[in-house]
Motif scaffolding. Structure first.
Motif, PDB file in Angstrom:
ATOM      1  N   ASP A 608       0.342  -1.737   0.038  1.00  0.00           N
ATOM      2  CA  ASP A 608      -0.202  -0.002  -0.111  1.00  0.00           C
ATOM      3  C   ASP A 608       1.043   1.341  -0.354  1.00  0.00           C
ATOM      4  O   ASP A 608       0.676   2.114  -0.821  1.00  0.00           O
ATOM      5  CB  ASP A 608      -1.490  -0.209   1.243  1.00  0.00           C
ATOM      6  N   SER A 609       1.634   1.134   1.409  1.00  0.00           N
ATOM      7  CA  SER A 609       2.916   2.619   0.812  1.00  0.00           C
ATOM      8  C   SER A 609       4.122   1.597   1.607  1.00  0.00           C
ATOM      9  O   SER A 609       4.126   1.394   2.374  1.00  0.00           O
ATOM     10  CB  SER A 609       2.350   3.633   1.291  1.00  0.00           C
ATOM     11  N   ASP A 611       5.540   5.067   3.129  1.00  0.00           N
ATOM     12  CA  ASP A 611       5.703   5.504   3.934  1.00  0.00           C
ATOM     13  C   ASP A 611       4.682   5.288   5.288  1.00  0.00           C
ATOM     14  O   ASP A 611       3.535   5.131   5.362  1.00  0.00           O
ATOM     15  CB  ASP A 611       5.016   7.707   3.190  1.00  0.00           C
ATOM     16  N   THR A 614       2.159   7.860   5.770  1.00  0.00           N
ATOM     17  CA  THR A 614       0.830   7.423   4.189  1.00  0.00           C
ATOM     18  C   THR A 614       0.159   6.185   5.124  1.00  0.00           C
ATOM     19  O   THR A 614      -0.891   6.048   4.864  1.00  0.00           O
ATOM     20  CB  THR A 614       0.982   7.002   3.845  1.00  0.00           C
ATOM     21  N   TYR A 618      -3.953   5.243   5.699  1.00  0.00           N
ATOM     22  CA  TYR A 618      -4.856   4.079   5.312  1.00  0.00           C
ATOM     23  C   TYR A 618      -5.799   3.606   6.297  1.00  0.00           C
ATOM     24  O   TYR A 618      -6.919   2.792   5.895  1.00  0.00           O
ATOM     25  CB  TYR A 618      -3.304   3.982   4.050  1.00  0.00           C
TER      26      TYR A 618
END
Length: 908
Positions: A608-609, A611, A614, A618
């Motif tokens: 998904d990321s 970071d 982030t 999410y």
């Protein structure tokens, strides 16, 4: 050294030597006497406050009990109003259900007095005897034309049966109360009487409360009609001692309580005496209050008694005096000792300095050869050695072999530089238990200082310092309530897992958890119960994950779980299901059993990321998605959630911009009276003039407005615009129309709502009687006490209160009775299925019948077909609105509609 012969006591006590001691003694004695007097006054004030509080509580309790008894009589009168005629068996059954012995102490019975004409007397006596009262007679017989015998009196005890047939109207005391009750249609209390059913020796004061019953069940408007339509009275008989003893015993058992009739303090008017005032003039406090009972004034007189004064006595004044005198003597002697010690302190000043400078440390004084001459008493607390034992040991035997050279070098440097303090040296010292303790020390050579004559070694234990550092670390990185990692430590762990997942590609999962309904638990059971629940949740969460995983509390009821190594989303889902199963249970908090569930949002890394910020966002979005899907579930993050959140943020900005740009207008739907078939009012609907979508109905944006708090500004704007429209309708000639405005729970529970309503009414000049406030049925789930205070305040303003969406959700019938509501609206979901759905027709009929019984006006909304209208008319519905009559109209169309409907009948 100076001895006692050099400073005799007589010389020490001379004023020139001990003037400071004498001055301090005089000041402390003065302060003691002042505090003694203050404590006496404080005790007296507290006792008087307790007496006053008990007296006020007693008045309130008596008035509340009498008010309850008035309500019992009103309910009894309502039985006649509903049934018309009540038989003796029905009356007995009703009184048994009231259960006066359990819930209404003091009532000797509840009965009914029937008004009988002279010509009806023979038939009346015959019918009563035929009903089971074989020796029934009306007495005393006066001259007519009407008699008022007691026909029913329950419970049917032997005492109460004596009163049957007694014409209370023949007694002037009863007659005055009955006439007032008849003419004013209010419950009325008699003066002091002795009940007919009393024994001769039982002449305690009593009274009766009468409540009029009129023919037809309704109260006539004119006094002459009330006298003509009187059917009789329901009444309760009270023995004063039985009524008041329980209240006095519970609230003020040690007060002398007396109640006088008509506010006159005389023996003949004494209604009640608690018999605690045998010493009439032996009281400290007295208070008189007026009780209003059924249109009659009683004087409530309370006095303190010796027993009350004894229980309220306080030992603190003599303690203050004794302690002050004792402290005065001690301070006097202490100052004398200081004066004497001042002359002797110079000799021991050096040793005193050496010891006291390191009072919290272990202090050693050594000679030039390094042999200990003195060890401070603190060595026992810190190292476990008695000072004499430590002094006898060789220092090198206590110091770790690796640290001894440094310590020895420090000793030599100190000897080489007398008076200078050498740099701090760290060393491990063995304590009495054989454990090595980390310590730091410094040497100071004081070989030539009188009283010391040695090298001073001051050792400080670093154990407490390390413990303090550990505690600071815990406070900085761990949640003080649950012991879980806090936000800062969790971010460090998350960053570490993100970096590792980025390098290796190994999946990891982040879960965001939020407890469902935690605010309700916190508000109802208190913060202590909420904290206990959070600790339990933290313990359960730690039991659901592995040791290498992390659980943290971000604040409030928000938790996060970091699964550092995981095979994929399926494994993360299994962990989420384990957490849901573990947390979905009932917990006992403060003797209350509450249910707890959790909503979970999951995001995967590095998919998904990569970071950490982030990923947190999410997971939060996924958690809110789980909330929207019904809670007690989990959701994985999807890109659509991010798009939805962005769209929602854009909508929020558009809504705020529209509010600033005055893009909201009101449309109005007429409301029709089904009897006159005329428009009697309108309901205001909020519309948004969207630059792209055109006219947007409130259903599409009102939820977002409530979430963001914009509903408060929107609601005030809508109310103000509706009030202005009322004024415009008046100027157009429609002076009788009412304006209904919808409110949300968020608006009604806002602390400034009531002030806002008053301000808008004042500024617009609208008459409150023209304003109707529609409140959602879910408002009844709020705090009952605060809700009642709000609605009573609104009702006092004169506005009409409407309960909207009636029939949906949970609705308390008790609340409907207790709240000052005027109108209820049947939810349109019940109307739309009429007459084709039997359940819908049954519910609508039941709601209309219930509302009419509660004297509430019924409005049906969403009426769209003639069949629905016909059914509602036949069921007794008072008012309707819907597309059958008119769609919501703007201001100009509304005026035209109203003009047309006044020119011809609206419904044929």
């Amino acid at each position: 050294m100076m001895n006692s012969k050099e400073l005799p006591l007589r010389r020490l006590l001379e004023f020139r030597n001990a003037w400071i001691a004498w001055l301090i003694f005089a000041v402390v004695i003065s302060v003691t006497l002042l505090l003694w007097q203050v404590s006496i006054h404080l005790v007296e004030d507290r006792t008087q406050a307790r007496f006053r509080s008990q007296s006020l509580q007693l008045k309130t309790a008596i008035e509340e009990r009498l008010l309850n008894y008035e309500q019992v009589l009103a309910g009894s009168a309502g039985l006649f109003a509903v049934a018309g005629e009540v038989s003796r068996e029905e009356w007995r059954e009703y009184v048994e259900r009231v259960d006066i012995d359990r819930y209404y102490p003091g009532i000797q019975g509840i009965g009914f007095v029937r008004r009988i004409g002279v010509r009806q007397m023979a038939d009346h006596i015959a019918s009563v005897r035929a009903g089971g009262v074989h020796n029934y007679l009306v007495s005393p017989l006066g001259t007519g034309p009407y008699y008022y015998p007691m026909v029913y009196l329950e419970p049917g005890t032997e005492r109460n049966r004596r009163a049957l047939g007694y014409d209370a109207f023949s007694d002037p005391i009863h007659r005055r109360a009955m006439e007032v009750a008849r003419d004013d249609a209010v419950p009325t209390v008699t003066g002091k009487v002795v009940l007919v059913q009393e024994e001769l020796a039982e002449d305690q004061a009593s009274f009766l409360m009468y409540y009029p019953v009129y023919q037809g069940g309704k109260v006539p408007e004119i006094r002459a009609e009330r006298r003509m339509m009187l059917a009789g009275y329901v009444f309760s008989a009270f023995r004063m001692n039985n009524l008041i003893d329980g209240i006095v015993g519970l609230i003020s058992p040690f007060l002398d309580v007396r109640i006088y009739d008509n506010g006159v303090i005389e023996r003949d008017t004494l209604m009640y005496g608690s018999n605690l005032g045998s010493l009439d003039n032996d009281f400290s406090f007295q208070m008189s209050q007026t009780l209003n009972a059924g249109g009659r004034e009683w004087l409530l007189q309370t006095r303190s008694t010796p027993a009350f004064d004894f229980l309220a006595s306080d030992p603190r004044p003599p303690i203050v005096l004794g302690s002050g005198l004792f402290i005065s003597v001690l301070m006097f002697l202490f100052v004398l000792m200081l004066i004497r010690s001042r002359l002797m302190a110079q000799i021991g000043a050096g040793r005193y300095r050496a010891i006291t400078e390191g009072a919290a440390n272990v202090t050693l004084v050594m000679d030039r050869a390094g042999q200990a001459l003195y060890a401070s008493p603190s060595s026992l607390d810190i190292l476990g050695y008695e000072p004499a034992r430590l002094q006898a040991q060789a220092l090198d035997a206590l110091v770790h072999g690796e640290d001894w050279p440094k310590l020895q070098q420090g000793f030599e440097d100190a000897v080489a530089a007398p008076g200078a303090q050498v740099p701090v040296i760290r060393a491990r010292i063995r304590d009495a238990n054989g454990q090595w303790r980390d310590m730091e020390g410094t040497f100071t050579a004081m070989l030539n200082v009188p009283g010391v004559n040695g090298v001073v070694l001051s050792l400080r234990d670093l154990t407490q310092l390390k413990a303090a550092q550990s505690e600071l670390h815990r406070l900085a990185f761990y949640d003080p309530l649950t012991g879980l990692a806090n936000r800062q430590l969790f971010r460090d762990r998350l960053n570490h897992v993100v970096r590792r997942s980025r390098r290796s590609g190994e999946p990891a999962a982040l879960m965001f958890l939020d407890l469902d309904g935690f605010k309700r638990i916190n508000d109802t059971l208190g913060h202590d119960a909420g904290d206990e629940l959070l600790c339990k949740v933290a313990e359960w969460l730690e039991g659901c994950v592995r040791e290498e995983d992390s659980v943290a509390r971000l604040g409030g009821d928000e938790f996060v779980v970091l699964l550092s190594r995981i095979s994929g989303p399926e494994a993360a889902g299994k962990v989420a299901e384990t957490i849901l199963h573990r947390l979905c249970q009932r917990v006992r908090l403060n003797d209350h059993e509450v249910g707890i569930t959790v909503s979970i949002g999951i995001t995967m890394m590095p998919h998904d990321s990569e970071d950490s910020g982030t990923l947190m966002k999410y997971a939060d979005l996924a958690m809110y998605q789980a909330k929207e899907l019904g809670r007690n579930t989990y959701q994985f993050f999807t890109p659509a959630m991010n798009i939805k959140a962005a769209r929602r943020l854009l909508q929020q900005e558009e809504l705020a911009t529209a509010l600033e740009g005055d893009r909201f207008v009101l449309h109005y739907q007429p409301k029709v009276d089904l009897v006159t078939e005329r428009v009697i009012g309108v309901e205001a609907f909020l519309r948004w003039h969207h630059p792209e979508k055109g006219l947007v109905s409130a259903q599409q944006f009102i939820g977002l407005a409530e979430e963001t708090g914009l509903i408060l500004r929107l609601g005030e704007m809508a109310l103000r615009q509706a009030c202005i429209q009322v004024q415009a309708l008046e100027r157009a000639g429609f002076e009788a129309l009412k304006m209904a405005v919808n409110l949300s729970v968020r608006q009604l529970t806002d602390p400034g709502f009531l002030d806002m309503i008053r301000q808008v009414i004042t500024e617009t000049g609208v008459s409150p009687e023209r304003l109707e406030l529609e409140m959602p049925a879910e408002l009844l789930n709020e705090d009952p006490r605060a809700l009642r205070e709000l609605l009573v305040a609104l009702h006092d303003l004169g506005v009409c209160l409407i309960l909207d969406d009636f029939g949906t959700g949970s609705c308390s019938l008790v609340a409907l009775q207790q709240l000052p509501l005027d109108v209820i609206k049947i939810d349109h979901r019940f109307i739309r299925d009429i007459p084709y759905n039997v359940s819908a027709t049954d519910v609508a009929s039941a709601v209309i019948a219930l509302a009419r019984k509660l004297h509430l006006t019924v409005v049906a909304e969403g009426v769209e077909t003639p069949q629905q209208l016909s059914f509602l008319k036949s069921s007794g519905c008072a008012q309707c609105q819907g597309n059958l009559f008119s769609y919501p109209l703007d201001e100009d169309a509304l005026i035209g509609f109203l003009i047309r409907q006044y020119e011809k009948p609206l419904i044929s």
